[in-house]
Write an enzyme that holds these catalytic residues in place. Structure first.
Site, PDB file in Angstrom:
ATOM      1  N   ASP A  44      22.765  21.173  -6.325  1.00  0.00           N
ATOM      2  CA  ASP A  44      23.804  19.925  -6.517  1.00  0.00           C
ATOM      3  C   ASP A  44      25.250  20.432  -6.033  1.00  0.00           C
ATOM      4  O   ASP A  44      25.877  21.054  -6.927  1.00  0.00           O
ATOM      5  CB  ASP A  44      23.524  19.821  -8.009  1.00  0.00           C
ATOM      6  CG  ASP A  44      24.528  18.414  -8.371  1.00  0.00           C
ATOM      7  OD1 ASP A  44      24.858  17.680  -7.511  1.00  0.00           O
ATOM      8  OD2 ASP A  44      24.523  18.292  -9.777  1.00  0.00           O
TER       9      ASP A  44
ATOM     10  N   ASP B  59       0.838  -1.177   0.022  1.00  0.00           N
ATOM     11  CA  ASP B  59      -0.098   0.075  -0.080  1.00  0.00           C
ATOM     12  C   ASP B  59       0.817   1.268  -0.150  1.00  0.00           C
ATOM     13  O   ASP B  59       0.213   2.492   0.111  1.00  0.00           O
ATOM     14  CB  ASP B  59      -1.150   0.076   1.388  1.00  0.00           C
ATOM     15  CG  ASP B  59      -2.066  -0.989   1.012  1.00  0.00           C
ATOM     16  OD1 ASP B  59      -2.445  -1.188   0.037  1.00  0.00           O
ATOM     17  OD2 ASP B  59      -2.685  -1.116   2.255  1.00  0.00           O
TER      18      ASP B  59
ATOM     19  N   HIS C  99      19.552  17.454 -13.770  1.00  0.00           N
ATOM     20  CA  HIS C  99      19.849  17.436 -14.958  1.00  0.00           C
ATOM     21  C   HIS C  99      18.996  18.223 -15.583  1.00  0.00           C
ATOM     22  O   HIS C  99      18.214  17.568 -16.134  1.00  0.00           O
ATOM     23  CB  HIS C  99      20.517  16.280 -15.536  1.00  0.00           C
ATOM     24  CG  HIS C  99      22.024  15.455 -14.798  1.00  0.00           C
ATOM     25  ND1 HIS C  99      22.169  14.463 -15.201  1.00  0.00           N
ATOM     26  CD2 HIS C  99      22.469  15.964 -13.755  1.00  0.00           C
ATOM     27  CE1 HIS C  99      23.084  14.141 -14.376  1.00  0.00           C
ATOM     28  NE2 HIS C  99      23.418  14.924 -13.496  1.00  0.00           N
TER      29      HIS C  99
ATOM     30  N   TYR D  56      39.504  10.565  -9.993  1.00  0.00           N
ATOM     31  CA  TYR D  56      39.205   9.180  -9.184  1.00  0.00           C
ATOM     32  C   TYR D  56      40.453   8.513  -9.541  1.00  0.00           C
ATOM     33  O   TYR D  56      40.691   7.988 -10.774  1.00  0.00           O
ATOM     34  CB  TYR D  56      38.086   8.942  -9.813  1.00  0.00           C
ATOM     35  CG  TYR D  56      36.825   9.939  -9.747  1.00  0.00           C
ATOM     36  CD1 TYR D  56      36.163   9.987  -8.748  1.00  0.00           C
ATOM     37  CD2 TYR D  56      36.627  10.820 -11.016  1.00  0.00           C
ATOM     38  CE1 TYR D  56      35.179  11.334  -8.770  1.00  0.00           C
ATOM     39  CE2 TYR D  56      35.925  11.717 -11.110  1.00  0.00           C
ATOM     40  CZ  TYR D  56      35.069  12.068  -9.922  1.00  0.00           C
ATOM     41  OH  TYR D  56      34.011  13.224  -9.894  1.00  0.00           O
TER      42      TYR D  56
ATOM     43  N   GLU E 261      31.936  20.834 -11.824  1.00  0.00           N
ATOM     44  CA  GLU E 261      32.270  19.736 -10.898  1.00  0.00           C
ATOM     45  C   GLU E 261      33.372  18.844 -11.423  1.00  0.00           C
ATOM     46  O   GLU E 261      32.964  17.517 -11.658  1.00  0.00           O
ATOM     47  CB  GLU E 261      30.884  18.675 -11.003  1.00  0.00           C
ATOM     48  CG  GLU E 261      29.998  18.300 -11.912  1.00  0.00           C
ATOM     49  CD  GLU E 261      28.751  17.631 -11.732  1.00  0.00           C
ATOM     50  OE1 GLU E 261      28.898  16.561 -11.097  1.00  0.00           O
ATOM     51  OE2 GLU E 261      27.753  18.143 -12.252  1.00  0.00           O
TER      52      GLU E 261
ATOM     53  N   GLU F  50      32.046  20.334  -6.556  1.00  0.00           N
ATOM     54  CA  GLU F  50      30.832  20.742  -7.307  1.00  0.00           C
ATOM     55  C   GLU F  50      30.039  21.961  -6.809  1.00  0.00           C
ATOM     56  O   GLU F  50      29.735  22.008  -5.663  1.00  0.00           O
ATOM     57  CB  GLU F  50      29.807  19.662  -7.451  1.00  0.00           C
ATOM     58  CG  GLU F  50      28.640  19.774  -8.446  1.00  0.00           C
ATOM     59  CD  GLU F  50      27.693  18.775  -8.751  1.00  0.00           C
ATOM     60  OE1 GLU F  50      27.837  17.592  -7.867  1.00  0.00           O
ATOM     61  OE2 GLU F  50      26.978  18.823  -9.584  1.00  0.00           O
TER      62      GLU F  50
ATOM     63  N   HIS G 229      28.713   6.674  -9.056  1.00  0.00           N
ATOM     64  CA  HIS G 229      27.161   6.769  -8.601  1.00  0.00           C
ATOM     65  C   HIS G 229      26.982   5.762  -7.304  1.00  0.00           C
ATOM     66  O   HIS G 229      25.872   5.400  -7.240  1.00  0.00           O
ATOM     67  CB  HIS G 229      26.197   6.266  -9.572  1.00  0.00           C
ATOM     68  CG  HIS G 229      26.042   7.251 -10.701  1.00  0.00           C
ATOM     69  ND1 HIS G 229      25.476   6.939 -11.966  1.00  0.00           N
ATOM     70  CD2 HIS G 229      26.356   8.519 -10.941  1.00  0.00           C
ATOM     71  CE1 HIS G 229      25.581   7.821 -12.688  1.00  0.00           C
ATOM     72  NE2 HIS G 229      26.077   9.073 -12.012  1.00  0.00           N
TER      73      HIS G 229
ATOM     74  N   HIS H 299      34.019  11.932 -16.601  1.00  0.00           N
ATOM     75  CA  HIS H 299      32.641  12.573 -16.945  1.00  0.00           C
ATOM     76  C   HIS H 299      32.901  14.173 -17.036  1.00  0.00           C
ATOM     77  O   HIS H 299      33.986  14.505 -17.099  1.00  0.00           O
ATOM     78  CB  HIS H 299      31.928  12.511 -15.509  1.00  0.00           C
ATOM     79  CG  HIS H 299      32.233  13.322 -14.095  1.00  0.00           C
ATOM     80  ND1 HIS H 299      32.505  14.494 -14.164  1.00  0.00           N
ATOM     81  CD2 HIS H 299      32.854  12.488 -13.101  1.00  0.00           C
ATOM     82  CE1 HIS H 299      33.000  14.676 -12.888  1.00  0.00           C
ATOM     83  NE2 HIS H 299      33.191  13.756 -12.133  1.00  0.00           N
TER      84      HIS H 299
ATOM     85  N   ARG I 132      35.861  14.985  -5.951  1.00  0.00           N
ATOM     86  CA  ARG I 132      35.177  15.762  -6.868  1.00  0.00           C
ATOM     87  C   ARG I 132      34.737  17.208  -5.907  1.00  0.00           C
ATOM     88  O   ARG I 132      34.543  16.886  -4.735  1.00  0.00           O
ATOM     89  CB  ARG I 132      33.791  15.319  -7.274  1.00  0.00           C
ATOM     90  CG  ARG I 132      33.113  16.276  -8.227  1.00  0.00           C
ATOM     91  CD  ARG I 132      31.792  15.335  -9.017  1.00  0.00           C
ATOM     92  NE  ARG I 132      30.851  14.656  -8.195  1.00  0.00           N
ATOM     93  CZ  ARG I 132      30.833  13.434  -7.943  1.00  0.00           C
ATOM     94  NH1 ARG I 132      31.617  12.599  -8.574  1.00  0.00           N
ATOM     95  NH2 ARG I 132      29.882  13.052  -7.091  1.00  0.00           N
TER      96      ARG I 132
ATOM     97  N   ASP J 116      28.199  14.089  -2.177  1.00  0.00           N
ATOM     98  CA  ASP J 116      27.461  14.787  -3.555  1.00  0.00           C
ATOM     99  C   ASP J 116      25.968  14.832  -3.009  1.00  0.00           C
ATOM    100  O   ASP J 116      25.300  13.694  -2.944  1.00  0.00           O
ATOM    101  CB  ASP J 116      27.596  13.975  -4.508  1.00  0.00           C
ATOM    102  CG  ASP J 116      27.099  14.531  -5.851  1.00  0.00           C
ATOM    103  OD1 ASP J 116      26.246  15.436  -5.657  1.00  0.00           O
ATOM    104  OD2 ASP J 116      27.294  14.278  -7.001  1.00  0.00           O
TER     105      ASP J 116
ATOM    106  N   HIS K 114      26.311  20.579 -16.093  1.00  0.00           N
ATOM    107  CA  HIS K 114      25.126  20.187 -16.589  1.00  0.00           C
ATOM    108  C   HIS K 114      24.300  21.206 -16.146  1.00  0.00           C
ATOM    109  O   HIS K 114      24.550  21.922 -15.231  1.00  0.00           O
ATOM    110  CB  HIS K 114      24.465  18.705 -16.308  1.00  0.00           C
ATOM    111  CG  HIS K 114      24.685  18.610 -14.613  1.00  0.00           C
ATOM    112  ND1 HIS K 114      23.507  19.199 -13.906  1.00  0.00           N
ATOM    113  CD2 HIS K 114      25.360  17.945 -13.959  1.00  0.00           C
ATOM    114  CE1 HIS K 114      23.591  18.815 -12.586  1.00  0.00           C
ATOM    115  NE2 HIS K 114      24.991  18.067 -12.817  1.00  0.00           N
TER     116      HIS K 114
HETATM  117  N1  GLY Z   1      24.376  14.644  -8.268  1.00  0.00           N
HETATM  118  C1  GLY Z   1      24.375  14.641  -9.770  1.00  0.00           C
HETATM  119  C2  GLY Z   1      25.438  15.306 -10.551  1.00  0.00           C
HETATM  120  O1  GLY Z   1      26.165  15.696 -10.090  1.00  0.00           O
HETATM  121  O2  GLY Z   1      25.351  15.514 -11.669  1.00  0.00           O
HETATM  122 MN    MN Z   2      26.073  17.719 -10.823  1.00  0.00          MN
HETATM  123 MN    MN Z   3      26.284  16.210  -7.911  1.00  0.00          MN
END
Ligand code: GLY
Ligand code: MN
Ligand code: MN
Length: 431
Positions: A266, A35, A356, A383, A379, A402, A238, A345, A400, A255, A349
């Protein structure tokens, strides 16, 4: 609630529809198990134009000489309101949200054919939600079935996202202030996590500090699943398990960002679990920080979206050479993409209602050029997964940094303020 920004956006979109009709449904509630449902989150396009947060609703914008905004929503229902809470109902929604007409959602399928009959264009985000695609196709077929009665179905079905994504790319004052609030709360939450960090805690203990700070300041929710990644977990881009111990002499990468009035922040910060960077950690950190500064310096009107990425990449690759992770030249390693082993990466974005966010990145073959009102993240990261050819002192360091940035008339504004220099992080983490 200030409904004026939503009315202005509807009016701006109505101007672009010609004599067409646009259909913008909100998100469907999703069952989690038994439920229980997932926490409800409206559809971003629907919210952008309505400010209405109930499920089972659809906005119809009718263009042409007599433009109209019409909302279909749930009826008032005392029994359901006792269990699930308040509903506006069509009358309440009309009064509170400034729609020209409102109807029960139960009438939508019946009314759709008359709304779209004899219009040149139907604007719809085909493929966004399969259930709505089917429902709208049924409405089209109902019009087609009346051809002999002189009804004509729209000859063109255009993707509404073309229009809405371009609008969403340029944030208005209302959006900028929601994004600033989200950034302020999230910045505070990162400080709180830094100050709570102790050797021997689990990653989830820091996640709890973030959630606490978000909610106690009135944020709606996390804008996305938070990453709290200690040590080598930071090299899993991730990573979301957040259930491992935080060890001495390691870093933790967080993050996380909250959502306010639908708008995301973000932020990523990486800091030493014990409050003090080691020499190796600091060496890598300073490279990422310099890459971020180089990227932010490229954000101003007229520069291409890719300019910050190129600036960050150059600094990162230079740093990889200094750390002896790579050999050769900066240009050679960029050309061969050897850097992707340590930076896989991209740097930015768009950011807004979606983390995003909507908006094109290219205009034909060329990268979109920055203009005031665009919002993006910056960001860069490094790594360094452990491997036979990686020096021990660098192995398992993942970093990272960001931040969230708004393009302004004269350059840019960094929304997010959590400490990020080595000195500022160590100062804020002092017991
Ligand atoms: N937290 C998602 C990104 O950094 O794109
Ligand atoms: Mn991001
Ligand atoms: Mn992020």
């Amino acid at each position: 609630m200030n409904i004026n920004p939503y009315i202005s956006r509807r009016n701006a979109l109505l101007q672009k529809l010609g004599d067409g009709v646009a259909i913008i449904p909100t998100a469907t509630e999703k069952q989690r198990n038994s439920d229980a449902h997932y926490a409800y989150r409206f559809d971003s396009y629907f919210w952008y134009l309505s400010g209405f947060n109930e499920p089972e609703a659809v906005l119809v914008l009718v263009g042409g000489t007599d433009p109209k905004s019409i909302l279909f929503c749930r009826d008032k229902d005392m029994e359901r309101e006792i269990w699930d809470g308040f509903r506006y109902g069509p009358e309440g929604a009309k009064q509170e949200f400034g729609f020209d007409e409102t109807y029960s959602i139960a009438e939508f399928d019946k009314k759709l054919p008359e709304l779209i009959a004899n219009r040149t264009t139907l604007w719809h985000s085909l493929g966004h939600d399969a259930v709505w695609d089917t429902r709208i196709a049924a409405g089209l077929n109902a019009v087609r079935a009346q051809t002999r009665a002189g009804k004509r179905a729209p000859a063109h079905i255009n993707d509404l996202r073309q229009l809405l994504d371009a609008m969403r790319l340029l944030k208005d004052a209302h959006e900028i202030s929601a994004m600033q609030r989200a950034a302020d709360i999230s910045s505070g939450a990162h400080v709180r996590a830094m100050q709570a960090s102790r050797v021997g805690l689990h990653e989830y203990a820091l996640e709890a500090e973030l959630s606490y700070e978000f909610r106690r300041n009135g944020a709606d929710a996390h804008a996305y699943t938070p990453i709290v990644a200690g040590g080598s977990n930071a090299c899993v881009l991730h990573y979301v398990s957040n259930n491992q111990l935080l060890h001495d002499n390691t870093l933790v990468l967080i993050d996380a960002g909250c959502e306010v009035a639908g708008y995301a922040s973000d932020i990523t910060r990486t800091f030493p679990v014990n409050g003090k960077f080691s020499t190796a950690q600091r060496d890598v950190y300073e490279i990422v920080l310099a890459a971020q500064a180089a990227a932010i310096a490229m954000i101003k009107p007229g520069n291409a979206f890719v300019a910050p990425h190129e600036a960050a990449l150059k600094t990162l690759v230079q740093g990889m050479l200094e750390l002896k992770l790579l050999q050769g030249s900066v240009e050679g390693n960029i050309e061969s993409e050897a850097y992707k082993r340590f930076y896989m990466h991209r740097t930015s974005h768009w950011l807004g209602l979606d983390v995003h966010d909507a908006g094109e990145y290219k205009d034909g073959e060329a990268w979109v050029k920055f203009a005031p009102g665009m919002a993006l993240t910056v960001e860069p990261g490094l790594y360094i997964r452990a491997a036979d050819d990686i020096p021990k002192h660098l192995a398992n360091i993942g970093i990272r940094i960001e931040d969230d940035v708004l393009v302004t008339a004269s350059g840019c504004h960094v929304y997010t303020t959590a400490p990020k220099s080595v000195a500022d992080i160590e100062a804020v983490m002092q017991p």
